[in-house]
Design a protein around this motif. Sequence first.
Motif, short mmCIF file in Angstrom:
data_model
loop_
_atom_site.label_atom_id
_atom_site.label_comp_id
_atom_site.label_asym_id
_atom_site.label_seq_id
_atom_site.Cartn_x
_atom_site.Cartn_y
_atom_site.Cartn_z
N PHE A 1 0.84 -1.20 0.00
CA PHE A 1 0.00 0.00 0.00
C PHE A 1 0.88 1.25 0.00
CE2 PHE A 1 -2.20 3.30 2.45
CZ PHE A 1 -3.35 3.44 1.68
N VAL A 2 1.89 1.27 0.86
CA VAL A 2 2.81 2.41 0.93
C VAL A 2 3.71 2.44 -0.30
CG1 VAL A 2 4.70 3.46 2.25
CG2 VAL A 2 2.76 2.43 3.44
N GLY A 3 4.16 1.26 -0.72
CA GLY A 3 4.99 1.20 -1.92
C GLY A 3 4.27 1.74 -3.14
N ASN A 4 2.98 1.44 -3.27
CA ASN A 4 2.22 1.96 -4.40
C ASN A 4 2.15 3.48 -4.35
OD1 ASN A 4 1.70 -0.56 -5.47
ND2 ASN A 4 -0.25 -0.78 -4.40
N MET A 5 2.00 4.05 -3.16
CA MET A 5 1.94 5.51 -3.04
C MET A 5 3.26 6.14 -3.47
SD MET A 5 -0.17 6.32 0.48
CE MET A 5 1.16 5.83 1.54
N LEU A 6 4.37 5.49 -3.13
CA LEU A 6 5.68 6.09 -3.38
C LEU A 6 6.26 5.77 -4.75
CD1 LEU A 6 7.30 5.34 0.10
CD2 LEU A 6 6.33 7.50 -0.70
N PHE A 7 6.00 4.57 -5.27
CA PHE A 7 6.73 4.13 -6.44
C PHE A 7 5.87 3.79 -7.66
CE2 PHE A 7 9.27 2.69 -2.71
CZ PHE A 7 10.28 3.64 -2.84
N SER A 8 4.57 3.98 -7.60
CA SER A 8 3.73 3.64 -8.75
C SER A 8 4.12 4.49 -9.95
CB SER A 8 2.25 3.85 -8.41
OG SER A 8 1.46 3.56 -9.54
N PRO A 9 4.35 3.86 -11.12
CA PRO A 9 4.74 4.62 -12.30
C PRO A 9 3.56 5.42 -12.89
CG PRO A 9 4.53 2.30 -12.84
CD PRO A 9 4.34 2.42 -11.37
N VAL A 10 2.36 5.11 -12.47
CA VAL A 10 1.17 5.85 -12.94
C VAL A 10 0.45 6.42 -11.72
CG1 VAL A 10 0.87 4.44 -15.02
CG2 VAL A 10 -0.27 3.77 -12.91
N PRO A 11 -0.31 7.49 -11.90
CA PRO A 11 -1.05 8.04 -10.75
C PRO A 11 -2.07 7.02 -10.23
CG PRO A 11 -1.08 9.57 -12.61
CD PRO A 11 -0.48 8.28 -13.11
#
Length: 122
Positions: A97-107
């Motif tokens: 969940f936190v990784g997606n907030m920080l590292f997602s290549p798309v919004p």
Amino acid sequence: MTVCRRTALLAAPALMLSAGAHTEETFPSRPIRMIVPFPPGGPLDRIGRPLAEAMRTTLGQPIVFENRAGANGIIGTQVVATAAPDGYTLLITTGSFVGNMLFSPVPLPYDPARDLQPVTLV
């Protein structure tokens, strides 16, 4: 105007307000959805399913356990983020969940700070 009638008129607003309190439903009054944003059989199933059973016993309502896998947890998280904010849809997730907030290549299709509210750590 008599004293009894004046007292009744003054008491009417208070009675109307208290009548609303008696008609409110108690939580929970219907089944609760617990969304797991990963496939069945993983670590969150081993944690979440016993938790859901304990919640069912304590709350007296069914807990519908749903696996909504895909996009590293974003799909299931979006289901919860767009659900009505009434406490009947819960998310159980991992550090992704936190990784997606920080590292997602798309919004992300949701704003974690605005659309989700933490309840507890498991």
